[in-house]
Design an enzyme around this catalytic site. Structure first.
Site, mmCIF file in Angstrom:
data_model
loop_
_atom_site.group_PDB
_atom_site.id
_atom_site.type_symbol
_atom_site.label_atom_id
_atom_site.label_comp_id
_atom_site.label_asym_id
_atom_site.label_seq_id
_atom_site.Cartn_x
_atom_site.Cartn_y
_atom_site.Cartn_z
ATOM 1 N N ASP A 54 -48.966 -23.480 -8.830
ATOM 2 C CA ASP A 54 -49.277 -22.498 -7.799
ATOM 3 C C ASP A 54 -49.992 -21.329 -8.470
ATOM 4 O O ASP A 54 -49.494 -20.776 -9.466
ATOM 5 C CB ASP A 54 -48.010 -21.998 -7.109
ATOM 6 C CG ASP A 54 -47.449 -23.016 -6.126
ATOM 7 O OD1 ASP A 54 -48.021 -24.118 -6.030
ATOM 8 O OD2 ASP A 54 -46.433 -22.705 -5.471
ATOM 9 N N HIS A 68 -53.077 -22.568 -0.785
ATOM 10 C CA HIS A 68 -51.762 -21.910 -0.823
ATOM 11 C C HIS A 68 -51.708 -20.725 0.151
ATOM 12 O O HIS A 68 -50.883 -19.833 -0.020
ATOM 13 C CB HIS A 68 -51.460 -21.450 -2.242
ATOM 14 C CG HIS A 68 -50.007 -21.204 -2.543
ATOM 15 N ND1 HIS A 68 -48.979 -21.938 -1.973
ATOM 16 C CD2 HIS A 68 -49.405 -20.287 -3.359
ATOM 17 C CE1 HIS A 68 -47.819 -21.478 -2.428
ATOM 18 N NE2 HIS A 68 -48.040 -20.482 -3.262
ATOM 19 N N HIS A 119 -50.288 -15.406 1.323
ATOM 20 C CA HIS A 119 -48.954 -15.738 0.798
ATOM 21 C C HIS A 119 -47.845 -15.167 1.677
ATOM 22 O O HIS A 119 -46.880 -14.566 1.194
ATOM 23 C CB HIS A 119 -48.802 -15.229 -0.644
ATOM 24 C CG HIS A 119 -47.859 -16.061 -1.471
ATOM 25 N ND1 HIS A 119 -46.509 -15.772 -1.575
ATOM 26 C CD2 HIS A 119 -48.061 -17.165 -2.230
ATOM 27 C CE1 HIS A 119 -45.922 -16.644 -2.367
ATOM 28 N NE2 HIS A 119 -46.842 -17.518 -2.785
ATOM 29 N N HIS A 137 -46.202 -22.724 -12.287
ATOM 30 C CA HIS A 137 -47.065 -21.605 -11.904
ATOM 31 C C HIS A 137 -47.966 -21.261 -13.089
ATOM 32 O O HIS A 137 -47.461 -21.059 -14.202
ATOM 33 C CB HIS A 137 -46.238 -20.381 -11.515
ATOM 34 C CG HIS A 137 -45.340 -20.604 -10.334
ATOM 35 N ND1 HIS A 137 -44.141 -21.284 -10.441
ATOM 36 C CD2 HIS A 137 -45.479 -20.250 -9.027
ATOM 37 C CE1 HIS A 137 -43.573 -21.345 -9.249
ATOM 38 N NE2 HIS A 137 -44.357 -20.732 -8.374
#
Length: 284
Positions: A88, A139, A143, A235
């Site tokens: 991510d 993504h 967010h 990540h």
């Protein structure tokens, strides 16, 4: 005149013995029932594992209960020892180049899920990810917790990033990971209507907690859910991820796993997802 009732010592002893006898029967019955239930569960689990082993398929097998709820894909039902590593990208890019070079060294392709803010801040990294043959994943733009948004807002969050990445790379994305892993039926439906499969994970590296290199390696490589079709969450901006990556990859390769991008692991057109979030091929 007051009246009193008297019991002999022998009567009291008899009542006590009777009470203890009844309690003993109840206790033995409860233990027997519990043992029987646990034995059946163990026997069923062993049988399922034996069948899976004999057919070289995951323990879930081909028999499963399809979820009545709309679920993202957490992992995939496959007979092959294939797994997917995902990153991510929502903050920072200090280690992105290092991560990319390690992936090149081990000839591993992965999936990067990028926010709109990250795409805006690091457009050259987006292009580099695409040029080196990795999956570009969505993504969301901001967010947010997507389960709190309307259908229109969900689609805007998805398509805003989609259009930016397409303009930068010429590529159409088709994999979407909800921020925080937060979703509902509305989001999964909206993602599908935008041409996306919603993707979660079944192995979390917990790299974002900054517990250190050894913790990341152990958490992933000894994870109880690790198996054929697993999707691993990392990540690119986490403190120790790049440092742990070489050992993580080599350890899993030594276990016989082959890394593939999520786009090559999933069944793109299948909505056959069981109650554990495992995607299955379409039954014909």
């Amino acid at each position: 005149m007051k009246h009193f009732s008297f019991h002999s010592d022998s009567d009291s002893a008899s009542l006590l013995q009777c009470g203890l006898f009844i309690l003993s029967i109840i206790f033995i019955s409860a233990v027997s029932i519990s043992y029987g239930q646990n034995h059946l569960k163990k026997e069923a689990s062993t049988t399922n594992a034996d069948v899976a082993s004999s057919k070289n398929i995951p323990a879930s097998g081909t028999a499963y209960s399809k979820s009545s709820k709309k679920l993202p894909i957490y992992c995939v039902d496959t007979p092959d020892k294939k797994i997917a590593l995902s990153f991510d990208a929502a903050w920072g890019n200090e280690d992105t180049k290092k991560i990319m070079d390690i992936l090149d060294e081990y000839k591993v392709h992965v999936t990067f899920f990028m926010t709109g803010g990250w795409v805006n801040s690091y457009p050259d990294d987006v292009k580099m990810i695409a040029e080196r043959g990795h999956d570009l994943g969505n993504h969301s733009q901001n967010h947010k917790q997507m389960s709190q948004l309307s259908s229109a807002e969900c689609k805007e969050e998805i398509m805003s990033v989609h259009n930016k990445v397409k303009e930068l790379t010429g590529k159409e994305m088709s994999l979407f990971r909800p921020p925080y892993g937060d979703y509902n039926d509305t989001l999964v439906t909206c993602a599908k209507e935008c041409g996306y499969n919603a993707i979660q994970w079944d192995v979390d590296s917990l790299d974002w907690k900054d517990y250190g290199v050894d913790s990341i390696i152990k958490t992933v490589c000894e994870h109880k859910h690790l198996g054929n079709g697993s999707i691993i969450l990392c990540h690119n901006g986490a403190k120790y991820t790049a440092e742990a990556l070489k050992t993580l990859i080599s350890t899993l390769q030594e276990k016989g796993y082959e890394f593939v991008p999520i786009s090559e692991l999933i069944y793109p057109d299948s909505d056959e997802i069981d109650t554990e979030g495992r995607q299955h091929p379409i039954h014909k």
